[in-house]
Design an enzyme around this catalytic site. Structure first.
Site, mmCIF file in Angstrom:
data_model
loop_
_atom_site.group_PDB
_atom_site.id
_atom_site.type_symbol
_atom_site.label_atom_id
_atom_site.label_comp_id
_atom_site.label_asym_id
_atom_site.label_seq_id
_atom_site.Cartn_x
_atom_site.Cartn_y
_atom_site.Cartn_z
ATOM 1 N N ARG A 53 0.838 -1.197 0.000
ATOM 2 C CA ARG A 53 0.000 0.000 0.000
ATOM 3 C C ARG A 53 0.873 1.246 0.000
ATOM 4 O O ARG A 53 1.823 1.351 0.786
ATOM 5 C CB ARG A 53 -0.912 0.042 1.241
ATOM 6 C CG ARG A 53 -1.930 -1.084 1.316
ATOM 7 C CD ARG A 53 -2.997 -0.944 0.239
ATOM 8 N NE ARG A 53 -3.999 -1.987 0.305
ATOM 9 C CZ ARG A 53 -3.971 -3.105 -0.407
ATOM 10 N NH1 ARG A 53 -2.950 -3.343 -1.223
ATOM 11 N NH2 ARG A 53 -4.944 -3.992 -0.300
ATOM 12 N N ARG A 80 -5.260 25.475 -8.695
ATOM 13 C CA ARG A 80 -4.765 24.262 -8.057
ATOM 14 C C ARG A 80 -4.149 23.378 -9.136
ATOM 15 O O ARG A 80 -4.856 22.801 -9.965
ATOM 16 C CB ARG A 80 -5.901 23.530 -7.328
ATOM 17 C CG ARG A 80 -6.376 24.240 -6.071
ATOM 18 C CD ARG A 80 -5.279 24.379 -5.055
ATOM 19 N NE ARG A 80 -5.800 24.690 -3.720
ATOM 20 C CZ ARG A 80 -5.020 24.873 -2.670
ATOM 21 N NH1 ARG A 80 -3.705 24.792 -2.803
ATOM 22 N NH2 ARG A 80 -5.531 25.159 -1.488
ATOM 23 N N ALA A 92 -7.831 27.838 4.153
ATOM 24 C CA ALA A 92 -7.326 26.619 4.777
ATOM 25 C C ALA A 92 -5.807 26.598 4.708
ATOM 26 O O ALA A 92 -5.194 27.378 3.981
ATOM 27 C CB ALA A 92 -7.901 25.392 4.065
ATOM 28 N N GLU A 109 -4.298 31.296 9.171
ATOM 29 C CA GLU A 109 -4.630 31.118 7.762
ATOM 30 C C GLU A 109 -5.721 32.083 7.306
ATOM 31 O O GLU A 109 -5.668 32.606 6.198
ATOM 32 C CB GLU A 109 -5.062 29.667 7.500
ATOM 33 C CG GLU A 109 -3.941 28.654 7.606
ATOM 34 C CD GLU A 109 -2.884 28.791 6.522
ATOM 35 O OE1 GLU A 109 -3.163 29.411 5.472
ATOM 36 O OE2 GLU A 109 -1.768 28.288 6.729
ATOM 37 N N GLU A 113 -4.776 34.452 4.281
ATOM 38 C CA GLU A 113 -5.432 34.231 2.990
ATOM 39 C C GLU A 113 -6.570 35.206 2.711
ATOM 40 O O GLU A 113 -6.898 35.450 1.555
ATOM 41 C CB GLU A 113 -5.983 32.803 2.901
ATOM 42 C CG GLU A 113 -4.907 31.747 2.835
ATOM 43 C CD GLU A 113 -5.453 30.378 2.456
ATOM 44 O OE1 GLU A 113 -6.684 30.245 2.269
ATOM 45 O OE2 GLU A 113 -4.637 29.449 2.366
ATOM 46 N N GLY A 132 -8.355 6.137 1.679
ATOM 47 C CA GLY A 132 -7.814 5.031 0.896
ATOM 48 C C GLY A 132 -6.319 5.104 0.683
ATOM 49 O O GLY A 132 -5.677 4.079 0.436
ATOM 50 N N GLU A 136 -4.150 12.097 6.060
ATOM 51 C CA GLU A 136 -4.498 13.496 6.313
ATOM 52 C C GLU A 136 -5.741 13.639 7.186
ATOM 53 O O GLU A 136 -6.759 12.980 6.970
ATOM 54 C CB GLU A 136 -4.747 14.221 4.991
ATOM 55 C CG GLU A 136 -5.048 15.702 5.178
ATOM 56 C CD GLU A 136 -5.202 16.436 3.859
ATOM 57 O OE1 GLU A 136 -4.729 17.567 3.774
ATOM 58 O OE2 GLU A 136 -5.800 15.861 2.928
ATOM 59 N N GLU A 161 -1.385 31.878 -4.287
ATOM 60 C CA GLU A 161 -2.154 32.730 -3.381
ATOM 61 C C GLU A 161 -2.128 34.198 -3.802
ATOM 62 O O GLU A 161 -3.044 34.946 -3.477
ATOM 63 C CB GLU A 161 -1.669 32.567 -1.944
ATOM 64 C CG GLU A 161 -2.001 31.202 -1.364
ATOM 65 C CD GLU A 161 -1.625 31.079 0.096
ATOM 66 O OE1 GLU A 161 -1.037 32.027 0.650
ATOM 67 O OE2 GLU A 161 -1.908 30.023 0.681
#
Length: 198
Positions: A53, A80, A92, A109, A113, A132, A136, A161
């Protein structure tokens, strides 16, 4: 627990999961950075068979649903690279300051941001968005009683950003955007639906 009367599975009367784990026979580091580590683990199942894995192990993270006094939520829009497009998200970031508590990271943050400070904080939920392949964990907060960061104290944003856009959206409209696919970021969808439900 009893069986479902006509479908596979058991009926839940009190929620409890089996916490038995599959032992790790071997673990090799395939990549390491300040942000995350990637390991290739060999786990052993109950039948004693080994299974490989790949596990992505990032730092914990936080997300913030910032709500104004009229029920509008702040969404940030930024590019992204993994998706190759701009994405709508709540503010975030990762917990990358040693000793900093989750709410402190969330406040930092939000200021970095969105140039916002919140007087009132509420912890919503901690989620594991990609069980999976990733360890996190993201702790989500609601922030209210907002004011702006003084212009002299604002963070100079860099990279993606620096190109970030800020949108105030009615919470109900933001929820519709989650349900119709305009908002796809998992932490944002979970956070907005949690606030709407609460």
């Amino acid at each position: 627990m009893s069986a479902h009367p006509r479908l596979p599975g058991r009926l839940v009367t009190s929620w409890q999961t089996d916490d038995a784990h599959w032992p790790v026979a071997r673990s090799e580091v395939g990549f390491r950075s300040d942000y995350l580590t990637l390991t290739v683990d060999t786990i052993v199942g109950p039948d004693q068979q080994e299974h490989g894995r790949v596990v992505v192990r990032p730092r914990p993270a936080v997300g913030v649903v910032a709500l104004d006094e009229d029920g509008r939520v702040l969404l940030v829009e930024q590019y992204r690279h993994p998706l190759g497009r701009r994405v709508l998200e709540i503010p975030a970031g990762v917990m990358d300051v040693e000793g900093e508590a989750a709410q402190q990271t969330a406040a930092r943050e939000l200021a970095e941001e969105a140039d916002l400070v919140a007087a009132t904080w509420r912890e919503l939920i901690t989620v594991a968005p990609s069980v999976g392949y990733s360890t996190e964990l993201i702790t989500l907060f609601e922030a209210t009683d907002l004011s702006e960061v003084h212009e002299d104290d604002r963070t100079e944003r860099e990279a993606e950003e620096a190109d970030m856009a800020h949108w105030w959206v009615d919470l109900d409209e933001a929820v519709r955007a989650c349900l119709d696919g305009r908002i796809v970021d998992a932490k944002t969808v979970i956070a907005l639906l949690t606030v709407a439900r609460a």
